[in-house]
Design a protein around this motif. Structure first.
Motif, PDB file in Angstrom:
ATOM      1  N   ASP A 199      -5.557  47.271 -20.474  1.00 61.25           N
ATOM      2  CA  ASP A 199      -4.710  48.157 -19.994  1.00 61.25           C
ATOM      3  C   ASP A 199      -4.318  47.166 -18.600  1.00 61.25           C
ATOM      4  N   LYS A 200      -4.850  46.858 -17.814  1.00 65.46           N
ATOM      5  CA  LYS A 200      -5.087  46.450 -16.444  1.00 65.46           C
ATOM      6  C   LYS A 200      -3.489  45.415 -16.956  1.00 65.46           C
ATOM      7  N   TYR A 201      -4.339  44.718 -17.798  1.00 58.98           N
ATOM      8  CA  TYR A 201      -3.287  43.560 -18.495  1.00 58.98           C
ATOM      9  C   TYR A 201      -2.399  43.158 -18.491  1.00 58.98           C
ATOM     10  N   GLN A 202      -1.832  44.970 -19.361  1.00 57.42           N
ATOM     11  CA  GLN A 202      -0.762  44.958 -20.082  1.00 57.42           C
ATOM     12  C   GLN A 202       0.011  45.292 -18.058  1.00 57.42           C
ATOM     13  N   LEU A 203      -0.452  46.046 -17.696  1.00 55.92           N
ATOM     14  CA  LEU A 203       0.020  45.749 -16.041  1.00 55.92           C
ATOM     15  C   LEU A 203       0.427  44.275 -15.999  1.00 55.92           C
ATOM     16  N   LEU A 204      -0.587  43.766 -16.149  1.00 50.55           N
ATOM     17  CA  LEU A 204       0.138  42.581 -14.921  1.00 50.55           C
ATOM     18  C   LEU A 204       1.216  41.877 -15.732  1.00 50.55           C
ATOM     19  N   ARG A 205       1.140  41.730 -17.480  1.00 53.50           N
ATOM     20  CA  ARG A 205       2.010  40.997 -18.345  1.00 53.50           C
ATOM     21  C   ARG A 205       3.597  42.130 -17.806  1.00 53.50           C
ATOM     22  N   ASP A 206       3.622  43.468 -17.981  1.00 50.85           N
ATOM     23  CA  ASP A 206       4.766  43.816 -17.578  1.00 50.85           C
ATOM     24  C   ASP A 206       5.647  43.118 -16.392  1.00 50.85           C
ATOM     25  N   LEU A 207       4.566  43.433 -15.374  1.00 48.19           N
ATOM     26  CA  LEU A 207       5.456  43.051 -14.317  1.00 48.19           C
ATOM     27  C   LEU A 207       5.278  41.430 -14.471  1.00 48.19           C
ATOM     28  N   MET A 208       4.900  40.278 -15.005  1.00 49.36           N
ATOM     29  CA  MET A 208       5.071  39.189 -15.337  1.00 49.36           C
ATOM     30  C   MET A 208       6.570  38.988 -16.011  1.00 49.36           C
ATOM     31  N   ASP A 209       6.814  39.417 -17.017  1.00 48.13           N
ATOM     32  CA  ASP A 209       7.429  39.789 -18.130  1.00 48.13           C
ATOM     33  C   ASP A 209       8.969  40.592 -17.700  1.00 48.13           C
ATOM     34  N   PHE A 210       9.383  41.733 -16.792  1.00 46.64           N
ATOM     35  CA  PHE A 210      10.114  42.164 -16.597  1.00 46.64           C
ATOM     36  C   PHE A 210      10.727  42.401 -15.306  1.00 46.64           C
ATOM     37  N   ILE A 211       9.842  41.548 -14.580  1.00 46.08           N
ATOM     38  CA  ILE A 211      10.766  41.533 -12.449  1.00 46.08           C
ATOM     39  C   ILE A 211      11.599  40.862 -13.646  1.00 46.08           C
TER      40      ILE A 211
END
Lengths: 123, 641
Positions: free
Chosen positions: B8-20
């Motif tokens: 989950d934590k990794y997904q949060l960071l992934r989302d940050l990286m992918d969508f910002i």
């Protein structure tokens, strides 16, 4: 019949010179003062038959002088002609309010001035 | 941490990286990308994985990469982050933009630098915004200083003009003395010379007066003093003077009046000034043997005064600047005609102060037609006979008095708006008067204020025998204030009340130079709002204007009444020319109204920024409107009220 006396309260020396010549030619006796205070003192002392009062004067301005004389029982009967380069409506209205009898703007038509003088002196 | 938590934590960071949308990247100590986000990769047109292991030198120009490497080195060697550094960059696809770069060092758990994290944000829009704001501030500052300059200029003109008057007065006085032979006789030749000198002092006086006028108008310190005037009367007054002047040049001057008096609410002196300016211009610019016509025409809610000559006319090039300050166009020989070029600009400003329009139609070599309009007033005679008798009786018995006259124009409309009867309205006004007189300490058995009330005619006059001019002034201003309050408390706001000197049409009293004889001074208060003969309706609809030479122009109307239409068009029309219009009200598109119209008045509209073509507001009056069309308009007008 004694000459009628006109007091000129005007700080322009050449204007006094010019008026002096014209008025003396018409048999008036001319007195003059070149600042407000002197003019007021002379008016009270000499009690002329008519005063020609410039508005822009050093020491006391013409409106004040007019008011002081017109609101004083002793001198209010002396007709005062206000005389100035300023010709705006509010200046005229102010003149009315302080009791001036007539208002002339410079440069003026000398016939008009003389007509006014005779009209005011006749009363 | 359990696997799920990690995921989950990794997904949060992934989302940050992918969508910002900001560009985020990680670099190692050698400046190689360890990881980049989607935005970064997208900006370079590749996939994120493709960038791993690459450095800036692989992606950008050598110079640029070198700069970036410098920054990287600075951050990693000193440990000091670079935050929000603004740089201009050119993307690989060639677009120029601004970015804000933030680089911070990364440490291992022993505190040694192992790389950096970078965030780059596109701030092009922010920069554009900043620039626009700066430009706006710049423009505002410029405007401010221009206004200041203009104010200083006006004040300068005013001060200098006053200063110029005094020596001019002295010169006039001195020359007159010699001219009148007060200091000795003079011969004919000397008299001639002095006459010319005096003429020139008059010219100088006029120029100074004009300068003063224009500076006062521009500084908005020019006060207008309104009174009810019959414009026909006003113009007739100077007929003799101008006809004589025209005769000197063998010009035939003709006046055309409507058959009735036309009442307007104006500053008589100022409107006289405008008329004087136009007619004297016409005489100046018309050759010997020419013709001039002064025509007063009644329009629906305005009166139009035209000065039409057969003079030298105005060229097309000069036409647009004819009303500007200091503009002088080629004149006929004769130096005595030289002014300083302010007459028309003053006239324009004065007409506009009166909410009228002024325009010109002219052809070089043929002649010029100058027109201006004034709003009309419907009213009755000013002093009724009974009142005049009372006044003359008082005058004969030598009692000084002041006279205050209240006239409510368009009584009916006020009554409707206030929902009271005329009698109660006047009762109220009378009560106000009594209160005002009490406050002004005007009383005394021998000084009974007489009031004459004529509700039907909307008149209310007060004679104050024995009042001083000061008292009369006080009473009038207090009355004006109290009456305004009264109307306001009854929710009627657009009452206008003005105290002015006696109307020009008044022939009972004589005045010298606008200064009343001390025993009798008159103040008048007028209450009223503009009356229109026809009700008007403002709305937008498309109007087809059938112009001569087969052109058709579309316009949005400004307002419509039974009498005519007012609209904005790009074409310049000829005054009094006839055209056709056709339009329909939006809710009733099938009922098309077509009518013949005549051009009554024209107003040029000031161009706004960004507009390149000229616009005119024109008043068109219907000629013999069909009954069918009248009905449609009337019905629509009724609906809206």
């Amino acid at each position: 019949m004694p000459k009628k006396r006109i007091l000129l309260i005007e700080d322009e020396a050449d204007m006094v010179y010019a008026l002096n010549i014209q008025l003396e030619a018409l048999n008036f006796e001319v007195l003059s003062a070149s600042d407000g205070q002197a003019g007021l003192d002379m008016a009270r002392k000499e009690k002329p038959d008519l005063i020609i009062l410039d508005l822009m004067l050093p020491k006391i301005d013409g409106y004040k002088i007019c008011r002081l004389l017109k609101f004083d029982e002793k001198y209010k009967k002396i007709p005062i002609i206000m005389f100035t380069a300023r010709a705006q409506e509010q200046d005229k209205k102010l003149g009315q309010e302080v009791g001036a009898d007539a208002y002339i703007t410079k440069p003026f038509d000398s016939k008009a001035l003389l007509d006014k003088i005779s009209a005011l002196l006749k009363k | 941490m359990g696997f799920k938590e990690l995921k989950d934590k990794y997904q949060l960071l992934r989302d940050l990286m992918d969508f910002i949308p900001d560009v985020i990247y990680f670099k190692d100590k050698q400046g190689r990308f360890i990881m980049v986000n989607q935005a970064h990769a997208k900006g370079l047109g590749v996939k994120p994985e493709a960038l791993v292991g690459k450095t800036d030198f692989d992606l950008f120009s050598k110079n640029r990469a070198r700069k970036m490497a410098q920054d990287d080195a600075h951050v990693m060697n000193t440990g000091k982050p670079i935050i929000d550094k603004v740089e201009r960059a050119t993307r690989p696809d060639g677009v120029d933009n601004y970015v804000s770069t933030t680089k911070i060092p990364r440490y291992d758990d022993k505190g040694r630098v192992i790389g950096l994290i970078g965030i780059t944000r596109d701030i092009t829009r922010r920069m554009q915004f900043e620039r626009l704001r700066k430009d706006k501030l710049c423009v505002e500052k410029k405007l401010e200083s221009l206004e200041e300059l203009s104010a200083m200029k006006s004040e300068f003109i005013s001060t200098v003009s006053h200063e110029l008057r005094t020596p001019l007065a002295v010169i006039k006085g001195l020359v007159t003395i010699v001219f009148n032979e007060v200091v000795g006789q003079i011969n004919h030749k000397q008299k001639e010379v002095l006459q010319k000198t005096l003429d020139n002092t008059e010219r100088l006086k006029k120029i100074i007066d004009d300068l003063l006028d224009i500076s006062r108008i521009e500084r908005n310190t020019l006060k207008l003093h309104y009174s009810l005037v019959d414009i026909v009367d006003l113009i007739k007054d100077s007929e003799g003077f101008f006809i004589k002047l025209a005769e000197e040049k063998n010009i035939r001057l003709k006046y055309v009046y409507p058959g009735e008096p036309v009442n307007v609410f104006i500053d008589a002196d100022r409107v006289r000034q405008v008329i004087f300016n136009l007619i004297s211009n016409a005489i100046k610019f018309t050759m010997d043997g020419g013709k001039i016509k002064v025509e007063v025409k009644i329009l629906e809610s305005k009166v139009r005064i035209g000065v039409i000559d057969t003079g030298i006319g105005i060229s097309k090039a000069d036409l647009s600047s004819i009303f500007n300050k200091f503009t002088q166009v080629s004149r006929l020989p004769g130096a005595e005609n030289k002014g300083v070029g302010l007459g028309l600009s003053i006239s324009k400003k004065l007409v506009e102060r009166h909410k009228g329009e002024i325009w010109v139609e002219s052809k070089a070599g043929v002649g010029s037609k100058f027109y201006f309009t004034l709003r009309r007033f419907y009213t009755l005679d000013m002093l009724g006979k009974s009142l005049r008798n009372k006044v003359s009786r008082l005058m004969k018995s030598g009692i000084s008095m002041h006279f205050v006259s209240l006239m409510i124009l368009n009584c009916g409309e006020f009554r409707k708006r206030m929902r009271i009867s005329l009698d109660s309205l006047f009762k109220d006004l009378h009560a106000i008067l009594v209160l005002v007189l009490k406050n002004a300490k005007y009383s005394g058995a021998d000084k009974q204020a007489m009031s004459v009330i004529n509700p039907k005619a909307g008149k209310f006059s007060i004679i104050l025998p024995g009042a001083s001019s000061r008292q009369a002034a006080n009473i009038s201003s207090l009355l004006k204030y109290k009456i305004k309050q009264y109307f306001s408390s009854n929710k009627v706001e657009d009452v206008f009340i003005t105290i002015g000197s006696l109307s020009y049409s008044q022939k009972v009293l004589s005045q010298d130079d606008g200064f009343s004889p001390s025993r009798f001074s008159i103040k008048e208060i007028y209450i009223g709002s503009e009356m229109r003969r026809f009700k008007r309706l403002s709305f937008k609809t498309n109007i087809k204007l059938f112009l001569p030479d087969e052109k058709v122009e579309l316009s949005e109307s400004v307002d419509v009444s039974e009498g005519g239409i007012c609209l904005v068009i790009k074409h310049l029309l000829k005054t009094d020319s006839e055209l056709k219009v056709s339009f329909a009200f939006p809710e009733n598109k099938e009922s098309i109204i077509t009518a013949k119209v005549r051009v009554a008045w024209i107003k040029k509209i000031e161009l706004l920024f960004g507009e390149s073509f000229e616009k005119y507001k024109v008043g068109l009056e219907f000629i013999n409107l069909e009954n069918r069309c009248k009905k449609i308009i009337r019905r629509r007008l009724l609906n809206k009220s």
